[in-house]
Each structure stands twice: as structure tokens, then as C-alpha cells.
Scaffold this active site. Structure first.
Site, PDB file in Angstrom:
ATOM      1  N   GLU A  53      28.885  31.602  72.076  1.00 36.65           N
ATOM      2  CA  GLU A  53      27.860  31.195  71.292  1.00 36.65           C
ATOM      3  C   GLU A  53      28.071  30.081  70.383  1.00 36.65           C
ATOM      4  O   GLU A  53      27.571  29.297  69.762  1.00 36.65           O
ATOM      5  CB  GLU A  53      27.135  32.534  70.570  1.00 36.65           C
ATOM      6  CG  GLU A  53      25.635  32.340  70.262  1.00 36.65           C
ATOM      7  CD  GLU A  53      24.733  32.054  71.488  1.00 36.65           C
ATOM      8  OE1 GLU A  53      24.040  31.183  71.422  1.00 36.65           O
ATOM      9  OE2 GLU A  53      24.894  32.885  72.549  1.00 36.65           O
ATOM     10  N   LYS A 123      14.906  27.108  82.078  1.00 34.87           N
ATOM     11  CA  LYS A 123      15.595  26.553  80.637  1.00 34.87           C
ATOM     12  C   LYS A 123      16.981  26.539  80.600  1.00 34.87           C
ATOM     13  O   LYS A 123      17.910  27.113  80.947  1.00 34.87           O
ATOM     14  CB  LYS A 123      15.242  27.637  79.730  1.00 34.87           C
ATOM     15  CG  LYS A 123      13.748  27.280  79.322  1.00 34.87           C
ATOM     16  CD  LYS A 123      13.335  28.192  77.954  1.00 34.87           C
ATOM     17  CE  LYS A 123      13.180  29.500  77.814  1.00 34.87           C
ATOM     18  NZ  LYS A 123      12.616  30.029  76.540  1.00 34.87           N
ATOM     19  N   LYS A 132      19.487  28.643  67.353  1.00 33.44           N
ATOM     20  CA  LYS A 132      19.774  28.812  68.671  1.00 33.44           C
ATOM     21  C   LYS A 132      18.837  28.133  69.648  1.00 33.44           C
ATOM     22  O   LYS A 132      17.758  27.862  69.362  1.00 33.44           O
ATOM     23  CB  LYS A 132      19.390  30.315  68.865  1.00 33.44           C
ATOM     24  CG  LYS A 132      19.739  30.976  70.104  1.00 33.44           C
ATOM     25  CD  LYS A 132      19.810  32.625  70.155  1.00 33.44           C
ATOM     26  CE  LYS A 132      20.026  32.862  71.664  1.00 33.44           C
ATOM     27  NZ  LYS A 132      21.639  32.693  72.023  1.00 33.44           N
ATOM     28  N   GLU A 165      17.952  43.126  77.904  1.00 30.55           N
ATOM     29  CA  GLU A 165      17.226  42.149  78.430  1.00 30.55           C
ATOM     30  C   GLU A 165      16.551  42.972  79.546  1.00 30.55           C
ATOM     31  O   GLU A 165      15.338  42.812  79.708  1.00 30.55           O
ATOM     32  CB  GLU A 165      17.765  40.952  78.940  1.00 30.55           C
ATOM     33  CG  GLU A 165      18.256  40.070  77.870  1.00 30.55           C
ATOM     34  CD  GLU A 165      17.037  39.297  77.404  1.00 30.55           C
ATOM     35  OE1 GLU A 165      15.831  39.511  77.762  1.00 30.55           O
ATOM     36  OE2 GLU A 165      17.167  38.433  76.435  1.00 30.55           O
TER      37      GLU A 165
END
Length: 351
Positions: A53, A123, A132, A165
């Protein structure tokens, strides 16, 4: 397509592939990947990169594109292959979409989170100015290859991260998936989502869980691939988490930040009278069973207000807040008052 296969096998030109692989995955599986291409007589370039990240930036995209240019890739017949977690798949997807306006690419997810989330949909993107996925686009891969054997080598916390998720889809769309997670969460963590028929009482909980998660995700994404409709149940857990995740990097992983968001929104749903006390407690117990955080000190009331203001800017002036209205059913609400949010926050912090 048999015709394509015939053309390729008849061609005197050597097959060529450009592969971007996460550097941690490369240490574990790089030798097998190289062996595969060598045995099949495929000329290849493998670029191992740190895809985290913190490194998810345009700099890394440009680094990939320099190497693609040097490799002299033919965008019609030579798809770029991305092997890694969600960050790797996002970065490579953006690089492929930019190279000669659109170069095909293939996703090979190696974490549970990327298996059920990043592998599905169109995406891609990178972080920008501490926001983000602020830069990105919608370019679906030509294929996603799903292999759960990759998941056996990732740490337990990463399994839990992916379960965040999966739980999102269970709470929004599928009571059966919620029951699977509630009853077999520890088993899935212990076995790292490897199919273990006949062991314990899990049957093939890993296959059922991942299949339902992906199918429910596809049901939501496929009719709205380019997000023309901003009312999206898959945004559950993603109203506050982008702000929280970037603010506290690297202390929370993506699925963990999403779960903190979902925990707060569970209290919001309860405060609105959409969930009774037992349903709220079942959700929180399931989260704890999946070893996910249900609160984080970085998620202050000020951060929540800021995140929801940011949400309004990008969702047509409406909050479009997905909330559970039971276990496995949900609706999108635009009328949650500031008072309700604050009351939910106080109860959440107290608990």
C-alpha cells in the site's frame, strides 16, 4: 478459440510473456514460474517488485512501463501477467490500461483478499496525495486465474484480512454465506482455505465460501461495471475505511479497515432500528471469530465526519449508505441523521 491456437502453433514466432510478480511471491513461487515458461519455450521477462500500500504509486506504474517498453511487447498477442495480491493486480492493471491506450492483462491473485475481491471487476488504480486509489481507471482483465493453493503460504492475519471482504458480501446479500463464516470461520483460518474433505465438520467450506463470495460480488458488479449507478451494496465497509486505512498505515490492512467500518455501520443500523440487539451481537461475534478488529482508536468521530463529507463529493451529493436490514439483507439509505450517527458512535466506543 481453436483457430487462434492453430495460428499460434503454426507461427514461427516465439511466444513471449511479460510478468510482474510481487517480490514476496517471487521468493516463494518464482522458480516454479520461471520453470513453467522455460519448459514451454516461452521467451519471458519477470519483473519482481515490492507491491505494498505504501509503494502503490504512479512511480511504480512508470517503472513497469519502462520495462514493458524495453521488452517491446506486442499488445495484440502478448498480455501482461500480474501475479500477486490486490495491490500488485491494481498497479499492473493501471500500467496495462495506459500502455498504448490499452494492453490486455491477466490477473493471478495470490492472497485471499485479491482472490475474492481484486480478481473480480474492472477497477485498477494507485494512491495519490495520501488518498486511496485516487488515480485509476476501469479496464477489466482478459482473464483471472484463481488457484487457492497460493493462499496456503500467506500468514494467518492475511487470511483474516480477506475474510473481511467475504463477510461484507455475506452481510449485504447472503445469509447462507454468513452462516458458513459464523460456523466455520476458525476452520477456514486453521486450514488456510485449502479443501480438506472429510476433515472436522467443515466439508468443503473453503470452496463454498469463496464461490459464493465471488458469485455475489459478480452479481453486484457485472451489471454496473463502470459504476454508472452509484447505489452500490459493495460499498458497505468502504465509506470510512479509505480515510482510516491511509491515516493509520501500515497498522491496518485493507480488509481490517473495511471491517472496522462495517462494525461501526452495524451500530448505525442498530441505532436506526434496522437490526435488533441479537442480530448486532451475532455480526460482532462473527467478526471476532474471524479474528477481525471491531474497533480502532484511529477511527475518531472527526475522522468519520471527514470521511462522510468526502463521500458526498464523490457520490452525487448523497451519502448512499449501504446498511444491513437483517442478516444477509441490506438497503441503501440517504437519510441517516447526524444525531443517529453520533449516538451509534458513542455506543460503539462504549462497547
Amino acid at each position: 478459440d481453436p483457430q487462434q491456437i492453430e495460428l499460434i502453433t503454426a507461427s514461427k514466432r516465439k511466444l513471449r510473456r511479460f510478468i510482474v510478480i510481487d517480490e514476496v511471491v517471487d521468493k516463494l513461487y518464482g522458480s516454479k514460474v520461471r520453470e513453467y515458461f522455460e519448459e514451454n519455450n516461452v521467451q519471458h521477462k519477470i519483473l519482481a517488485l515490492p507491491t505494498t500500500e505504501e509503494t502503490k504509486s504512479m512511480d511504480l506504474v512508470l517503472n513497469i512501463l519502462h520495462e514493458v517498453q524495453n521488452f517491446s511487447l506486442d499488445r495484440r498477442t502478448e498480455p501482461i501477467i500480474a501475479i500477486g495480491g490486490g495491490v500488485c493486480l491494481d498497479i499492473v492493471g493501471l500500467a496495462a490500461s495506459l500502455y498504448r491506450r490499452r494492453t490486455p492483462y491477466i490477473r493471478v491473485p495470490t492472497t485471499l483478499l485479491s482472490y475474492v475481491d481484486a480478481s473480480v471487476g474492472a477497477k485498477n488504480g494507485v494512491n495519490f496525495l495520501q488518498c486511496k486509489n485516487k488515480l485509476g481507471g476501469y479496464t477489466p482483465p482478459v482473464a483471472s486465474f484463481l488457484d487457492r493453493s497460493f493462499i496456503q503460504s500467506i500468514p494467518r492475519r492475511h487470511i483474516s484480512n480477506g475474510l473481511g471482504e467475504i463477510l461484507k458480501m455475506a452481510l449485504m446479500k447472503h445469509k447462507g454465506l454468513f452462516d458458513l463464516l459464523k460456523n466455520h470461520g476458525k476452520y477456514l483460518l486453521d486450514t488456510k482455505f485449502q479443501s480438506c474433505n472429510g476433515f472436522a465438520d467443515g466439508g468443503d467450506a473453503a470452496l463454498q465460501t469463496t464461490r459464493i463470495a465471488i458469485e455475489t460480488m459478480l452479481e453486484e458488479l457485472a451489471p454496473n461495471l463502470w459504476e454508472d449507478d452509484l447505489d452500490r451494496l459493495v460499498d458497505f465497509g468502504h465509506l470510512i475505511s479509505p480515510e482510516l486505512e491511509m491515516r493509520v498505515l501500515p497498522s491496518l490492512m485493507h480488509g481490517e479497515a473495511v471491517n472496522v467500518d462495517m462494525a461501526f455501520m452495524t451500530y448505525v443500523a442498530h441505532a436506526r432500528g434496522l437490526l435488533d440487539a441479537d442480530e448486532k451481537e451475532q455480526i460482532l461475534q462473527c467478526m471476532r471469530g474471524l479474528e477481525l478488529p471491531v474497533w480502532h482508536s484511529g477511527c475518531s468521530w472527526a475522522l468519520i465526519q471527514r470521511a462522510l463529507r468526502e463521500r458526498l463529493k464523490h457520490s452525487g451529493g448523497q451519502p448512499r449508505m449501504p446498511l444491513p436490514t437483517g442478516l444477509g439483507v441490506a438497503e441503501i439509505f440517504n437519510d441517516t441523521s447526524e444525531e443517529t450517527l453520533e449516538r451509534a458512535y458513542e455506543l460503539w466506543v462504549r462497547d
